[in-house]
Design an enzyme around this catalytic site. Structure first.
Site, short mmCIF file in Angstrom:
data_model
loop_
_atom_site.label_atom_id
_atom_site.label_comp_id
_atom_site.label_asym_id
_atom_site.label_seq_id
_atom_site.Cartn_x
_atom_site.Cartn_y
_atom_site.Cartn_z
N ARG A 46 -44.06 -30.28 -10.16
CA ARG A 46 -42.82 -30.33 -9.86
C ARG A 46 -42.19 -31.76 -10.68
O ARG A 46 -41.35 -31.64 -11.38
CB ARG A 46 -42.49 -30.58 -8.46
CG ARG A 46 -42.84 -29.60 -7.46
CD ARG A 46 -42.20 -29.54 -6.04
NE ARG A 46 -42.93 -30.50 -5.37
CZ ARG A 46 -44.13 -30.22 -4.45
NH1 ARG A 46 -44.34 -29.15 -4.52
NH2 ARG A 46 -44.53 -31.38 -3.98
N LYS A 136 -25.42 -35.17 -1.60
CA LYS A 136 -24.88 -33.94 -1.63
C LYS A 136 -25.47 -33.44 -0.07
O LYS A 136 -26.37 -33.59 0.19
CB LYS A 136 -25.55 -32.87 -2.63
CG LYS A 136 -25.16 -31.40 -2.39
CD LYS A 136 -26.18 -30.45 -3.39
CE LYS A 136 -27.01 -29.85 -2.57
NZ LYS A 136 -27.78 -28.72 -3.26
N GLU A 177 -20.40 -29.56 0.18
CA GLU A 177 -20.90 -28.48 -0.14
C GLU A 177 -20.88 -27.32 0.86
O GLU A 177 -21.92 -26.99 1.51
CB GLU A 177 -22.12 -28.35 -0.87
CG GLU A 177 -22.64 -26.73 -1.44
CD GLU A 177 -23.77 -26.70 -2.05
OE1 GLU A 177 -24.65 -27.82 -2.17
OE2 GLU A 177 -24.08 -25.56 -2.75
N LYS A 219 -18.01 -29.04 -3.67
CA LYS A 219 -18.65 -28.24 -4.42
C LYS A 219 -18.43 -26.85 -3.55
O LYS A 219 -18.83 -26.77 -2.48
CB LYS A 219 -20.25 -28.58 -4.28
CG LYS A 219 -21.06 -27.51 -4.85
CD LYS A 219 -22.60 -28.07 -5.26
CE LYS A 219 -23.46 -27.35 -5.91
NZ LYS A 219 -24.57 -27.84 -6.61
P1 13P Z 1 -27.23 -22.66 -7.34
O1 13P Z 1 -26.35 -22.95 -8.46
O2 13P Z 1 -28.76 -22.10 -7.60
O3 13P Z 1 -26.64 -21.77 -6.15
O4 13P Z 1 -27.72 -23.78 -6.70
C1 13P Z 1 -26.67 -24.88 -6.25
C2 13P Z 1 -26.91 -25.70 -5.32
O5 13P Z 1 -27.12 -27.14 -5.49
C3 13P Z 1 -27.17 -25.22 -4.04
O6 13P Z 1 -27.03 -26.02 -3.04
#
Ligand code: 13P
Length: 342
Positions: A46, A136, A177, A219
């Protein structure tokens, strides 16, 4: 909290031609991604993979920030440079995923609520010391028969608002988000309804908690028919419905909107963002914060031969970053894909 600094960070995150890489896959999600390409999901793999991403020369031309995971923000390059420093030194802001994941919502077996508020103030303070400028928190909204429920939308909106307020208090810009999942056979109209109800509640709760919109990045998921729907949305349908939904629900003084890719193909995610920016009429910068749609080719190439393929993997990352940067300005065209280096 210094309001001016928060606004500066938020605006820099969506500066013209720039977007965000989501590299905050939890170890569980990483396991899924690595399994798909046959790479053992060890801590060292990772780390090495993230070094491929972050060490890409010229990335800062298209990328304003990278969202990191708890493990990643504490990791270093093979030469001992902490990842947040590696990024910051080239003008890319480190961010951090702070939610603890989506868990089953009681009495709502098909729905989830995101956890992670306990101890968040202290964790944010620690992450700020490690260099995080933004954070986030992802909530998950599922469309299906009779869902999303009000209970699910309200619980997630409340948590997002409390998270946003704690972030701003800590001098960290919150990426809020609420992801409406693309899984299912729902129509674009159903996606519109679910997204609209969710965003309205999220911004109502944020206002109630006292967080200020100029220091927040939304987001969002795009308004789009489900993956299994008979009629698949065209790019212009996605652009029209998404912008209309945002204009109906999001405060005009929000710093910006970035999109997740949510399982769309790399090219679709780019084309949809481009269609929105070509259409115009939105009140905010519209950019990207993709994980899969920007990393898919990179991981595939690197998986084939870790040592020999680093340069090719980085070329692929730079290419998708440039395509999405162009899309964030409405300057992308499918023809450009012919120049793909992979
Ligand atoms: P994806 O663009 O793969 O949907 O992932 C964005 C993301 O940060 C999901 O929390």
């Amino acid at each position: 909290m210094n309001k001016e600094t928060l606004v500066e960070i938020a605006q820099a995150m969506v500066a013209p031609g720039k977007g965000i890489i989501a590299a905050d896959e939890s170890s569980g999600t990483c396991q899924k991604r690595f399994d798909a390409v046959g790479v053992p999901c060890t801590e060292e793999n990772r780390r090495a993979y993230r070094e491929v991403l972050f060490g890409t020369r010229g990335l800062e031309e298209y990328i304003s920030g990278v969202i990191l995971f708890d493990e990643t923000i504490k990791q270093k390059t093979a030469d001992g440079i902490p990842f947040p420093k590696l990024l910051a030194d080239k003008g890319i802001m480190p961010g951090i995923k702070v939610d603890a994941g989506a868990k089953k919502l009681a009495f709502h077996s098909e729905e989830k609520v995101t956890e992670g508020l306990d101890g968040l103030r202290e964790r944010l303070a620690d992450y700020a010391v490690l260099g995080a400028r933004f954070a986030k928190w992802r909530a998950v909204i599922t469309i299906g028969p009779g869902i999303p429920s009000r209970a699910c939308i309200h619980a997630n909106a409340h948590a997002l608002a409390r998270y946003a307020a704690l972030c701003q208090e800590a001098g960290i810009v919150p990426i809020v988000e609420p992801e409406v999942l693309i899984d299912g056979d729902h129509t674009i109209e159903q996606s519109y309804e679910a997204t609209s109800a969710t965003l309205k509640k999220v911004f109502e709760e944020i206002a109630e908690q006292g967080a200020f919109f100029e220091g927040i990045i939304l987001k969002a998921s795009m308004v789009i028919a489900g993956k299994g729907a008979v009629h698949q949305s065209t790019a212009s349908e996605v652009a029209e419905a998404t912008i209309r939904c945002l204009l109906e629900t999001a405060p005009r003084n929000l710093a910006g909107v970035v999109f997740l890719s949510g399982g769309q193909s790399d090219e679709q995610a780019t084309a949809h963002l481009n269609a929105m920016n070509q259409r115009g009429g939105s009140s905010w910068p519209l950019s990207f914060s993709y994980s899969r749609a920007i990393q898919n080719p990179v991981l595939k190439i690197w998986a084939q031969d870790h040592a020999a393929h680093v340069d090719c993997a980085r070329d692929a990352l730079l290419f998708r970053a440039r395509m999405n940067s162009l899309a964030s300005q409405g300057k992308y065209s499918e023809d450009l894909e012919k120049n793909r280096p992979y």
